[in-house]
Each structure stands twice: as C-alpha cells, then as structure tokens.
Design a protein around this motif. Structure first.
Motif, PDB file in Angstrom:
ATOM      1  N   GLY A 190       0.790  -1.237   0.000  1.00  0.00           N
ATOM      2  CA  GLY A 190       0.000   0.000   0.000  1.00  0.00           C
ATOM      3  C   GLY A 190       0.815   1.276   0.000  1.00  0.00           C
ATOM      4  N   GLY A 191       2.127   1.165  -0.147  1.00  0.00           N
ATOM      5  CA  GLY A 191       2.959   2.370  -0.154  1.00  0.00           C
ATOM      6  C   GLY A 191       2.976   3.036  -1.525  1.00  0.00           C
ATOM      7  N   ILE A 192       3.839   4.029  -1.647  1.00  0.00           N
ATOM      8  CA  ILE A 192       3.914   4.788  -2.897  1.00  0.00           C
ATOM      9  C   ILE A 192       5.375   4.866  -3.324  1.00  0.00           C
ATOM     10  CG2 ILE A 192       4.188   7.066  -1.773  1.00  0.00           C
ATOM     11  CD1 ILE A 192       2.223   8.155  -3.910  1.00  0.00           C
ATOM     12  N   ALA A 193       5.590   4.870  -4.631  1.00  0.00           N
ATOM     13  CA  ALA A 193       6.959   5.007  -5.132  1.00  0.00           C
ATOM     14  C   ALA A 193       7.514   6.352  -4.676  1.00  0.00           C
ATOM     15  CB  ALA A 193       6.950   4.925  -6.657  1.00  0.00           C
ATOM     16  N   GLY A 194       8.754   6.356  -4.224  1.00  0.00           N
ATOM     17  CA  GLY A 194       9.403   7.628  -3.882  1.00  0.00           C
ATOM     18  C   GLY A 194       9.209   8.080  -2.451  1.00  0.00           C
ATOM     19  N   ARG A 195       8.550   7.281  -1.587  1.00  0.00           N
ATOM     20  CA  ARG A 195       8.367   7.732  -0.204  1.00  0.00           C
ATOM     21  C   ARG A 195       9.658   7.619   0.604  1.00  0.00           C
ATOM     22  NH1 ARG A 195       8.928   9.581   3.889  1.00  0.00           N
ATOM     23  NH2 ARG A 195       7.503   9.923   5.634  1.00  0.00           N
ATOM     24  N   VAL A 196      10.399   6.520   0.386  1.00  0.00           N
ATOM     25  CA  VAL A 196      11.617   6.325   1.186  1.00  0.00           C
ATOM     26  C   VAL A 196      12.607   7.470   0.932  1.00  0.00           C
ATOM     27  CG1 VAL A 196      13.608   4.812   1.588  1.00  0.00           C
ATOM     28  CG2 VAL A 196      11.344   3.821   1.288  1.00  0.00           C
ATOM     29  N   GLU A 197      12.737   7.869  -0.314  1.00  0.00           N
ATOM     30  CA  GLU A 197      13.709   8.914  -0.648  1.00  0.00           C
ATOM     31  C   GLU A 197      13.172  10.323  -0.385  1.00  0.00           C
ATOM     32  OE1 GLU A 197      14.125   8.559  -5.035  1.00  0.00           O
ATOM     33  OE2 GLU A 197      12.741  10.253  -5.184  1.00  0.00           O
ATOM     34  N   ALA A 198      11.855  10.436  -0.054  1.00  0.00           N
ATOM     35  CA  ALA A 198      11.157  11.725  -0.165  1.00  0.00           C
ATOM     36  C   ALA A 198      11.772  12.859   0.656  1.00  0.00           C
ATOM     37  CB  ALA A 198       9.697  11.553   0.239  1.00  0.00           C
ATOM     38  N   THR A 199      12.156  12.594   1.910  1.00  0.00           N
ATOM     39  CA  THR A 199      12.640  13.698   2.742  1.00  0.00           C
ATOM     40  C   THR A 199      13.995  14.194   2.221  1.00  0.00           C
ATOM     41  OG1 THR A 199      11.432  12.706   4.562  1.00  0.00           O
ATOM     42  CG2 THR A 199      12.950  14.460   5.124  1.00  0.00           C
ATOM     43  N   GLY A 200      14.871  13.234   1.876  1.00  0.00           N
ATOM     44  CA  GLY A 200      16.171  13.623   1.307  1.00  0.00           C
ATOM     45  C   GLY A 200      15.998  14.294  -0.042  1.00  0.00           C
ATOM     46  N   ARG A 201      15.085  13.794  -0.830  1.00  0.00           N
ATOM     47  CA  ARG A 201      14.798  14.401  -2.138  1.00  0.00           C
ATOM     48  C   ARG A 201      14.281  15.831  -1.937  1.00  0.00           C
ATOM     49  NH1 ARG A 201      16.458  13.287  -7.119  1.00  0.00           N
ATOM     50  NH2 ARG A 201      15.940  11.088  -7.093  1.00  0.00           N
ATOM     51  N   GLY A 202      13.452  16.010  -0.914  1.00  0.00           N
ATOM     52  CA  GLY A 202      12.924  17.346  -0.612  1.00  0.00           C
ATOM     53  C   GLY A 202      14.042  18.305  -0.217  1.00  0.00           C
ATOM     54  N   VAL A 203      15.040  17.802   0.517  1.00  0.00           N
ATOM     55  CA  VAL A 203      16.189  18.639   0.892  1.00  0.00           C
ATOM     56  C   VAL A 203      16.915  19.092  -0.384  1.00  0.00           C
ATOM     57  CG1 VAL A 203      18.451  18.618   2.054  1.00  0.00           C
ATOM     58  CG2 VAL A 203      16.466  17.566   3.161  1.00  0.00           C
ATOM     59  N   GLN A 204      17.069  18.171  -1.326  1.00  0.00           N
ATOM     60  CA  GLN A 204      17.716  18.520  -2.600  1.00  0.00           C
ATOM     61  C   GLN A 204      16.896  19.581  -3.351  1.00  0.00           C
ATOM     62  OE1 GLN A 204      17.083  15.672  -5.705  1.00  0.00           O
ATOM     63  NE2 GLN A 204      18.978  16.174  -6.799  1.00  0.00           N
ATOM     64  N   TYR A 205      15.590  19.369  -3.442  1.00  0.00           N
ATOM     65  CA  TYR A 205      14.747  20.339  -4.164  1.00  0.00           C
ATOM     66  C   TYR A 205      14.757  21.696  -3.457  1.00  0.00           C
ATOM     67  CZ  TYR A 205      12.739  16.507  -6.999  1.00  0.00           C
ATOM     68  OH  TYR A 205      12.548  15.464  -7.868  1.00  0.00           O
ATOM     69  N   ALA A 206      14.816  21.664  -2.119  1.00  0.00           N
ATOM     70  CA  ALA A 206      14.855  22.923  -1.351  1.00  0.00           C
ATOM     71  C   ALA A 206      16.127  23.697  -1.691  1.00  0.00           C
ATOM     72  CB  ALA A 206      14.794  22.622   0.143  1.00  0.00           C
ATOM     73  N   LEU A 207      17.262  22.985  -1.736  1.00  0.00           N
ATOM     74  CA  LEU A 207      18.521  23.662  -2.052  1.00  0.00           C
ATOM     75  C   LEU A 207      18.524  24.178  -3.491  1.00  0.00           C
ATOM     76  CD1 LEU A 207      21.133  21.451  -0.181  1.00  0.00           C
ATOM     77  CD2 LEU A 207      20.699  23.886   0.178  1.00  0.00           C
ATOM     78  N   ARG A 208      17.959  23.383  -4.402  1.00  0.00           N
ATOM     79  CA  ARG A 208      17.892  23.851  -5.799  1.00  0.00           C
ATOM     80  C   ARG A 208      17.093  25.141  -5.882  1.00  0.00           C
ATOM     81  NH1 ARG A 208      16.584  18.523  -9.532  1.00  0.00           N
ATOM     82  NH2 ARG A 208      18.649  17.591  -9.434  1.00  0.00           N
ATOM     83  N   GLU A 209      15.972  25.186  -5.154  1.00  0.00           N
ATOM     84  CA  GLU A 209      15.129  26.387  -5.208  1.00  0.00           C
ATOM     85  C   GLU A 209      15.845  27.561  -4.542  1.00  0.00           C
ATOM     86  OE1 GLU A 209      12.665  26.934  -7.014  1.00  0.00           O
ATOM     87  OE2 GLU A 209      11.954  28.835  -6.215  1.00  0.00           O
TER      88      GLU A 209
END
Ligand code: NAD
Length: 480
Positions: A190-209
C-alpha cells in the motif's frame, strides 16, 4: 564553562519551538487568545504497555501527541529512540502543524514516540512490540485514516509502518480505507513510489530552489549554483543518505564530511556516499572506512569549513556551546530542531543563512500526503493517463517526422529526445513532480516574506509567519 554547562542553560526543544513561534507572532496582529490556542498542544496520550518477551514481561512507554486539529486527519511520524519523552514529542507535533501549513498539506500536526533502542531487539520482538503499541493507539482512534495518520521517523521505517497498517486492518476488518491509516508503507503493502527517498529528495529540491534566488544566495555570502559546493552531512540515515546521494550524483556537490554516531569521516576531495552507506550497514558504523580520515569526536566536524552544512540526525546538535564556531554560511535543517533557539540567535546575528526544518524536511510529509490520497482513491497515480499521454506524444513525433521527410528538410529527432519525450509519467515521476512543485511554491512564499519585510530577519521567522497565518485563517474561517 564547558559545552555541556552551556547547553544546560538552554531552553528545551519544546521551549525552543515556542520561542521561535513567539518571535514570529510578535510581528503579527493576532488576538492573544488565538495565539495561545495555536501555540498549545491539544492533547498528549501516554501509554505504558507490557509485552511478553525473553521469558518475562517488559514494560514500554510510548506517546502520541496531537498539537492542532484545525485540519484532520492529524499527521506526524513515530520515533523509536531511548531519548523519546513527552516534551520532545510535543515539540515535534507542533512543528508538524506549522510544516503542513507551510507546504499546504491539509493536515493538523501530531507526533508519536516509543522509548526503545530498536537495535537491542530482533525482528520478531520488534514486530510484537510495534503491534502492541499500535493496538493501544488504534483502539483510542489515535491511529485512524480519518483522524490520525502516523509515518516513519527516526528509528522506524517501512517495516514498522507495514506492521501498523496490518494491525489496524485486523482490528477494523470492514474499513475499506484501512491502508490509509499510516504512510511510509512498503510499495507492495500500500505504499507509494518515492516515499523512502522523499525527505532527502525534498532537501535537494529545497537547495535547488534556494539557489534559484540570487539575493538569498548572496545573503549567505555564496555565489553560483550548487555545482562544486562543499557539503558536510550529519547522520547518514534515511534523510541524510538520500540528500547527500542526490546532491552528489545529480547536482555536482562535493560531500567532504559525514558525521555519524561513532565519529566523522573527512575527505577534502569528496566521499563516495554510497560506499560509506554500504560500509555503515556492514560494519554498524563508519569506523574503519578506508578512503577518508576518521575523527572520534564527530560533532567537531560540524565546525569545519564548508559551503553547506546538513544536520540530518537529531535535535539540539548546534547549541550555545558550539554555535559561534560553526563556519558554514548556509545550514539546511534536514533533521527536526537541530539548532537550539539560543544557537539560532548566535548564527543569525553573524549572518549564517538557515533553511529551517519546518520547510527543509517537509518532503516526507508531502509524499505521505500523496500516499494517503492514493490509498483513499485505491488507484496508482498515472495508471489512467500514462499510455494515453504516450499515444498523444507519439502523434506529434510521427507528424514532425512526416513533415520533415515531406518538405525534404531531413531533420531527425535525437533518439535521446524521442525516448524521453515518448515516455509517459509513471508514479515515481509524478510523485517527484508533485514534491518539486510543493518545495518550490513553499520556498517562494517564505522567500518573499524574508526579502520584502524589513522586520523579518531570517527564513525561519518567515516560515513561521506564513504557516501561523494559514493556521489562524483556518481557525477564523471554521471557528474553534
Ligand atoms: P534514521 O534513523 O534513518 O537516521 C538517523 C541517522 O543519524 C542514523 O544514521 C544514525 O546513526 C545517525 N545518528 C544518530 N545519532 C547521531 C549522532 N549523535 N551523531 C551523528 N549521527 C547520529 O532517521 P531519519 O528518518 O533519517 O531522521 C533523521 C532526522 O530527520 C530526524 O530529526 C527526523 O525527525 C527528521 N525527519 C525524518 C523524516 C523521514 O521521512 N524519515 C521526515 C522529516 C524529518
């Protein structure tokens, strides 16, 4: 005075969150009653339960705190650590309220924790303990798809979330939305693709922005893009590992330092994040890793020269005892509360730019929201439109190639372009797109307040202002 003495004089994590809240509210025109209503934690439930393990009964203490129910369900992770206590859980629940408001995820804030060192128990014992803790919370509706939806945090992951979901479904056999009672489940449960990486991925997107706004970059005394920036990361767990890996692999950052429980690794030419992670998994720590220098006092590496410091382990690691020695001009708080209120003052007054936790680590709750929506809609994102989208793109490619041939121009589309253009978005692409949009939009709201208001000196105050205003607007619109 030792570092430890200085720390004792500092406010607790819970008080730090309130100090930062009060600093923002002082700049708003809010009725004192409403201010108080938003600040306080609505309820904290403490549970003590026994589990029959290792030939005896072991008693555990856990918490689930609900900070604000201006939107329901309330949302927030469950942490497993020996240091878990009511004060910490309440601080984290409050942060969840503000975080959800900032990234426009329609939840109130909550958080849970269990006083346990998960490394001391085997898989079977952990399952027994987790199911029993979940049972205690489920029977009081403190885990429920409509009311309170936990997620992973420090010390928990997909495995614990799968047990919790299963426990809920055993106790609520006719609830068709049972899977939505918790997020961060494995994709096959019942999970979703990309949840495990999501917080780290968000840190990357935050820095890009962040680096898309030259005035903010200049305020940190930096220039250019992320490429080549020297980065030190504390905590190579879920959040720290993914953030460091993506920044290294996709943005050209050089990860010069990694701090873990058993010390720190440093290499001016950059560490191989994947290799360090594999070493940690195999050897239960970084000690002995061959391609870098090792120092036993890991926290001292927080004070090393670098462009970007990413505390991604636990709270209170930058405090009055070390704040004035921190050299990084830009700190992104991947962990919750890594900088105490006192250290925040010291750093802000010397011009350090801090991308605050409430924004920086919101990738997790954002993708949790997508997972919850997926569970309630009972369909994978992209399933209906992917092939249709590919068909329409194929039409354009065919037509361009026909025009090119008919007109005799002889243009050809590059195979790489065709391959990328023709591929319809699957769940992972859609999740990343939604996360990227969320991180960009939230940063822009914060950045505008930070740069345009003379009385707002930093991004954290700006983040609190945006978040509190949204929570207040919700209370005003709906009543208490
Ligand atoms: P995790 O348990 O996967 O990783 C934590 C890492 O920090 C581990 O590698 C651990 O060994 C290391 N660590 C522990 N104590 C340390 C110390 N004293 N010095 C250096 N390293 C130490 O946890 P996580 O899920 O990555 O969470 C890390 C932080 O991010 C927490 O503050 C958590 O609240 C926050 N967070 C996590 C998520 C998520 O989706 N997992 C979402 C939002 C915020």
């Amino acid at each position: 005075m030792s570092d430890e003495d200085v720390r004792i004089q500092e406010p607790s994590f819970r008080e730090s969150v309130d100090i930062m809240f009060n600093r923002a509210v002082a700049l708003m025109n809010m009725a004192p009653g409403l201010e108080e209503k938003i600040r306080v934690c609505n309820a904290t439930y403490t549970v003590r339960f026994g589990v029959r393990v290792r030939g005896g009964i072991q008693t555990f203490t856990g918490y689930r705190s609900v900070h604000s129910e201006h939107m329901e369900p309330v949302k927030g992770g469950i942490r497993y650590a020996l240091s878990v206590n009511q004060n910490e859980v309440e601080a984290l629940a409050a942060l969840m309220t503000y975080k959800c408001a900032l990234v426009e995820v329609p939840y109130g804030g909550s958080k849970g924790g269990l006083c346990i060192d998960p490394r001391e128990w085997d898989d079977q014992e952990m399952e027994l303990i987790t199911r029993r803790f979940a049972y205690e919370l489920i029977k009081r509706d403190m885990i429920n798809p409509a009311q309170n939806v936990p997620a992973p945090d420090m010390g928990t992951g997909e495995r614990e979330m799968a047990w919790i979901a299963d426990q809920y479904k055993r106790m609520n056999t006719t609830d068709i939305n049972g899977n939505a009672c918790v997020t961060g489940k494995p994709p096959n449960a019942g999970g979703i693709a990309g949840r495990v990486e999501a917080t780290g991925r968000g840190v990357q997107y935050a820095l890009r922005e962040f680096f898309r706004h030259p005035d903010g970059v200049a305020a940190a005394g930096l220039s250019g893009s992320l490429r080549g920036k020297h980065v030190i990361v504390q905590g190579l767990g879920n959040v720290g590992f993914h953030a460091a890996k993506f920044l290294q692999d996709e943005d050209g950052c050089v990860i010069t330092g990694i701090i873990e429980r058993d010390g720190a690794l440093f290499s001016p030419d950059g560490l191989d994040v994947e290799a360090v992670r594999s070493w940690i998994i195999k050897h239960d720590g970084i000690t002995g890793y061959p391609d870098a220098s090792h120092q036993a006092d890991g926290a001292a590496l927080l004070e090393q020269d670098c462009d970007i410091l990413i505390p991604a382990a636990l709270e209170g690691v930058i405090h009055l005892g070390n704040a004035d020695r921190i050299k990084a001009p830009l700190i992104i708080e991947a962990a919750n509360g890594p900088i105490t209120a006192g250290a925040d003052e010291v750093l802000s007054s010397k011009g350090t730019v801090i991308i605050p936790d409430m924004y920086a680590n919101a990738g997790g709750v954002t993708v949790s929201y997508f997972e919850w929506v997926k569970n309630l809609s009972h369909i994978r994102f992209g399933r209906m439109q992917r092939r249709q989208e590919e068909g329409r793109h194929q039409l354009i490619v065919d037509e361009l190639e026909r025009l090119s041939a008919d007109s005799g121009i002889g243009w050809t589309l590059s195979p790489d372009f065709k391959e990328r253009y023709l591929r319809g978005a699957g769940e992972l692409e859609l999740v990343r797109s939604g996360l990227d949009d969320t991180m960009r939009t939230a940063y822009q709201a914060m950045h505008k307040v930070w740069r345009e208001r003379d009385d707002v000196r930093d991004l954290r105050t700006a983040a609190y202002l945006v978040a509190i205003e949204r929570v207040a607007a919700s209370y005003r619109a709906k009543g208490l």
